[in-house]
Each structure stands twice: as C-alpha cells, then as structure tokens.
Design a protein around this motif. Structure first.
Motif, short mmCIF file in Angstrom:
data_model
loop_
_atom_site.label_atom_id
_atom_site.label_comp_id
_atom_site.label_asym_id
_atom_site.label_seq_id
_atom_site.Cartn_x
_atom_site.Cartn_y
_atom_site.Cartn_z
N LEU A 1 -2.53 6.17 4.75
CA LEU A 1 -2.17 6.25 6.16
C LEU A 1 -3.06 5.35 7.00
CD1 LEU A 1 -0.29 7.51 8.14
CD2 LEU A 1 -1.85 9.43 8.40
N VAL A 2 -4.36 5.29 6.65
CA VAL A 2 -5.27 4.41 7.39
C VAL A 2 -4.82 2.97 7.30
CG1 VAL A 2 -7.62 3.49 7.42
CG2 VAL A 2 -7.25 5.93 7.12
N GLU A 3 -4.45 2.56 6.07
CA GLU A 3 -4.01 1.16 5.88
C GLU A 3 -2.73 0.89 6.67
OE1 GLU A 3 -5.69 -1.01 4.55
OE2 GLU A 3 -6.86 -0.33 2.85
N LEU A 4 -1.82 1.83 6.71
CA LEU A 4 -0.58 1.62 7.43
C LEU A 4 -0.84 1.47 8.92
CD1 LEU A 4 1.75 4.12 5.60
CD2 LEU A 4 1.86 1.63 5.54
N VAL A 5 -1.76 2.27 9.46
CA VAL A 5 -2.11 2.15 10.87
C VAL A 5 -2.74 0.81 11.16
CG1 VAL A 5 -3.60 3.07 12.71
CG2 VAL A 5 -2.36 4.63 11.22
N GLU A 6 -3.62 0.36 10.27
CA GLU A 6 -4.25 -0.94 10.45
C GLU A 6 -3.20 -2.06 10.42
OE1 GLU A 6 -7.03 -0.91 7.28
OE2 GLU A 6 -8.70 -0.26 8.55
N THR A 7 -2.24 -1.91 9.50
CA THR A 7 -1.19 -2.92 9.38
C THR A 7 -0.33 -2.98 10.62
OG1 THR A 7 -1.12 -2.58 6.99
CG2 THR A 7 0.78 -3.65 8.01
N ASP B 1 3.72 6.18 -5.28
CA ASP B 1 3.65 6.43 -6.72
C ASP B 1 2.62 7.50 -7.06
OD1 ASP B 1 5.57 4.54 -7.26
OD2 ASP B 1 4.14 2.91 -7.63
N ARG B 2 1.55 7.58 -6.25
CA ARG B 2 0.44 8.45 -6.60
C ARG B 2 0.47 9.80 -5.88
NH1 ARG B 2 -4.85 4.63 -7.58
NH2 ARG B 2 -3.78 2.97 -8.70
N ARG B 3 0.84 9.80 -4.61
CA ARG B 3 0.81 11.05 -3.82
C ARG B 3 1.86 10.98 -2.72
NH1 ARG B 3 -3.58 8.33 -4.15
NH2 ARG B 3 -4.27 6.97 -2.46
N ALA B 4 3.09 11.02 -3.12
CA ALA B 4 4.21 10.88 -2.18
C ALA B 4 4.21 11.96 -1.11
CB ALA B 4 5.52 10.89 -2.96
N ALA B 5 3.95 13.21 -1.52
CA ALA B 5 4.02 14.31 -0.56
C ALA B 5 3.03 14.12 0.58
CB ALA B 5 3.76 15.64 -1.27
N THR B 6 1.79 13.78 0.26
CA THR B 6 0.76 13.58 1.28
C THR B 6 1.16 12.48 2.24
OG1 THR B 6 -0.98 14.31 -0.23
CG2 THR B 6 -1.66 13.02 1.68
N LEU B 7 1.64 11.38 1.70
CA LEU B 7 1.97 10.24 2.54
C LEU B 7 3.17 10.53 3.45
CD1 LEU B 7 1.25 7.32 3.23
CD2 LEU B 7 2.86 6.59 1.47
N ARG C 1 13.86 13.95 -4.30
CA ARG C 1 12.48 14.27 -3.95
C ARG C 1 12.19 13.93 -2.51
NH1 ARG C 1 8.22 11.46 -7.55
NH2 ARG C 1 6.89 12.70 -6.16
N TYR C 2 12.84 12.88 -2.01
CA TYR C 2 12.56 12.42 -0.65
C TYR C 2 13.04 13.39 0.41
CZ TYR C 2 12.89 9.72 3.62
OH TYR C 2 12.79 9.32 4.92
N LEU C 3 14.26 13.87 0.30
CA LEU C 3 14.86 14.69 1.35
C LEU C 3 14.09 15.98 1.65
CD1 LEU C 3 18.72 14.29 0.85
CD2 LEU C 3 17.29 13.41 2.72
N PRO C 4 13.67 16.76 0.64
CA PRO C 4 12.89 17.96 0.97
C PRO C 4 11.58 17.64 1.68
CG PRO C 4 13.72 18.09 -1.28
CD PRO C 4 13.97 16.69 -0.80
N LEU C 5 10.91 16.58 1.27
CA LEU C 5 9.66 16.18 1.91
C LEU C 5 9.92 15.69 3.34
CD1 LEU C 5 7.92 14.32 -1.05
CD2 LEU C 5 7.30 16.55 -0.08
N ALA C 6 11.00 14.95 3.51
CA ALA C 6 11.34 14.46 4.86
C ALA C 6 11.67 15.63 5.78
CB ALA C 6 12.52 13.50 4.77
N ALA C 7 12.37 16.63 5.26
CA ALA C 7 12.72 17.80 6.08
C ALA C 7 11.48 18.59 6.47
CB ALA C 7 13.70 18.69 5.31
N LEU C 8 10.57 18.79 5.53
CA LEU C 8 9.34 19.52 5.82
C LEU C 8 8.49 18.77 6.83
CD1 LEU C 8 7.58 21.96 5.17
CD2 LEU C 8 6.57 20.64 3.27
N SER C 9 8.40 17.46 6.66
CA SER C 9 7.64 16.63 7.58
C SER C 9 8.24 16.68 8.98
CB SER C 9 7.62 15.19 7.07
OG SER C 9 7.02 14.33 8.02
N ARG D 1 0.83 -1.21 0.00
CA ARG D 1 0.00 0.00 0.00
C ARG D 1 0.86 1.25 0.00
NH1 ARG D 1 -2.95 -3.41 4.16
NH2 ARG D 1 -4.67 -4.35 2.99
N ALA D 2 1.94 1.20 0.79
CA ALA D 2 2.84 2.36 0.82
C ALA D 2 3.48 2.58 -0.54
CB ALA D 2 3.92 2.14 1.88
N ARG D 3 3.82 1.48 -1.22
CA ARG D 3 4.43 1.58 -2.55
C ARG D 3 3.47 2.26 -3.52
NH1 ARG D 3 8.13 -2.29 -4.95
NH2 ARG D 3 7.64 -3.65 -3.19
N THR D 4 2.20 1.83 -3.50
CA THR D 4 1.19 2.42 -4.39
C THR D 4 0.98 3.90 -4.08
OG1 THR D 4 0.03 0.30 -4.58
CG2 THR D 4 -1.21 2.28 -5.13
#
Length: 228
Positions: free
Chosen positions: A221-227, A108-114, A141-149, A102-105
């Motif tokens: 995020l819901v699926e990850l919490v359930e997992t 691919d679709r909305r990395a920033a939100t996740l 792409r990952y590092l700027p999003l990780a820093a903002l998060s 689910r995280a992989r999908t």
C-alpha cells in the motif's frame, strides 16, 4: 443570510429526495475506476445530514454506498482483465509500471490484506483492482474480498459524517462541511503515516544486499501511494 438559508434548503431537499440514493450509487461506481470523482466527500456530507435532518436514511446510505463500491471496483477489475495493463501510453509510464508490478507481487503473496486496505486510497484502489483483473486473479476470490472491503469502507465513511452531524446537529450545512473537512484531514494523516512508514523502510534497507528480495508487510500500500 438569505443565500445561506437557500443553500441550506437546497442541500436538505436533495438529501430528503429518493433520487439521492441513485446519485450516490452512480458517483461511488464511477469513483471505483475514475478517482477524480469525490465520492468520499459526498457520502460523509450525507452522513452528517442524516443526523441533522433524518434524511437520507443511514442504513440505506451505507447499503447503497457499499453496493456502488463493489460495482465500481469490479468494473476496474473487468477493465484490467479486458484491456490488460500496458495497452495505453499512460500505463507504460515508469511510475505506473512500478506500481502495477508491486501490486502484482502483493496480490500473489497477500491478496486479502492488499484488497481490504487499498479501497481507502483513491488511486491505489484503481491500480490494485485493475492489476487483479489484468493478472488473472480468480474472480471467485476477488468478489468476496471486494465486497468485504466495500462494506468496511462504506461504514467508515458514513460514520465520519455521523460524527460531524452529531457535533453540529443544529446546523446541517455546517455539519456536512465539517464532515468533509474531517475526512480530508484523516486522508492527510493516512498519507503522513504511509510516508513515515516508507521512510522507515528505506532507512532499514540501507546496507542490505542487492539480492535481498524480501517484501515488508506494509510495503504494497505504501508503494502504491508513492506511485500515485
């Protein structure tokens, strides 16, 4: 009470020590790839003490916490990239495998939100960051999003402590305890909301065609919490 006074003095002395920033940095880094370490509890407690005792420095606390979060999340990313997503037995358990898929999908679709939201879920952030590394999500792409998060999470966590410290300024230890309780209750509320969203999603799916592969915006995020 002598015991309470001794405890109060110990906690205040730790908060006033320059070493407290190194402790926070290490705890938050480890929490980035090892969720049992309670970094949120430590940060909110120190945020409360900062209001009551003027130590540690709030700006430094936010900065160190954010830096630690970026490093910890990046280590999870590098672990995923280095060892992959199926090397160890626990990674091949059905629930973990489902969470990674689910995280992989979602990446691919909305990395920033996740990436921006997963930081608030201890196990979820580890799964997401490792999946980002394991699937080759671009580091640029990952590092700027990780820093903002990390910055958002740091500000939010310290702010919870500040609220409790302001409320119980005359008792720094009680303020720290209250901050931890508030953070815990907020965590329960987040879990409750995510569970409610998951139930709504499941109810909406009743009667849908098995070939429908659309993914809801709130699903990752819901699926990850359930997992977890």
């Amino acid at each position: 009470m002598p015991i309470l006074e001794s405890l109060s003095e110990f906690v205040i002395a730790l908060a006033a020590s320059p070493w407290v920033y190194l402790v926070v940095l290490l705890v938050v880094i480890i929490d980035g790839f090892f969720p049992p370490i309670p970094s949120e509890s430590i940060v909110v407690a120190l945020g409360a003490l900062a209001i009551s005792t003027n130590a540690p420095n709030l700006i430094l606390l936010v900065f160190v916490t954010a830096v630690g979060a970026v490093i910890g999340d990046s280590l999870a990313y590098l672990i995923g990239r280095r060892i992959g997503l199926d090397r160890f037995t626990w990674m091949r358990r059905p629930r973990i495998t489902a969470g990674i898929a689910r995280a992989r999908t979602a990446l691919d679709r909305r990395a920033a939100t996740l990436l921006l939201t997963a930081r608030y879920v201890p196990v979820g952030r580890v799964v997401v960051n490792m999946t980002a590394g394991g699937t080759g999500f671009p580091l640029r792409r990952y590092l700027p999003l990780a820093a903002l998060s990390a910055l958002g999470w740091s500000l939010c966590t310290v702010f919870i402590g500040v609220l409790a410290g302001t409320w119980l300024k005359s008792n720094p230890v009680l303020g720290a305890v209250a901050a931890i309780v508030i953070a815990f209750v907020l965590g329960l509320l987040v879990d409750a909301v995510l569970t409610w969203v998951a139930r709504r999603r499941d109810a909406r799916r009743v009667g849908e065609s098995s070939c429908d592969v659309t993914v809801d915006l709130e699903e990752p995020l819901v699926e990850l919490v359930e997992t977890s």
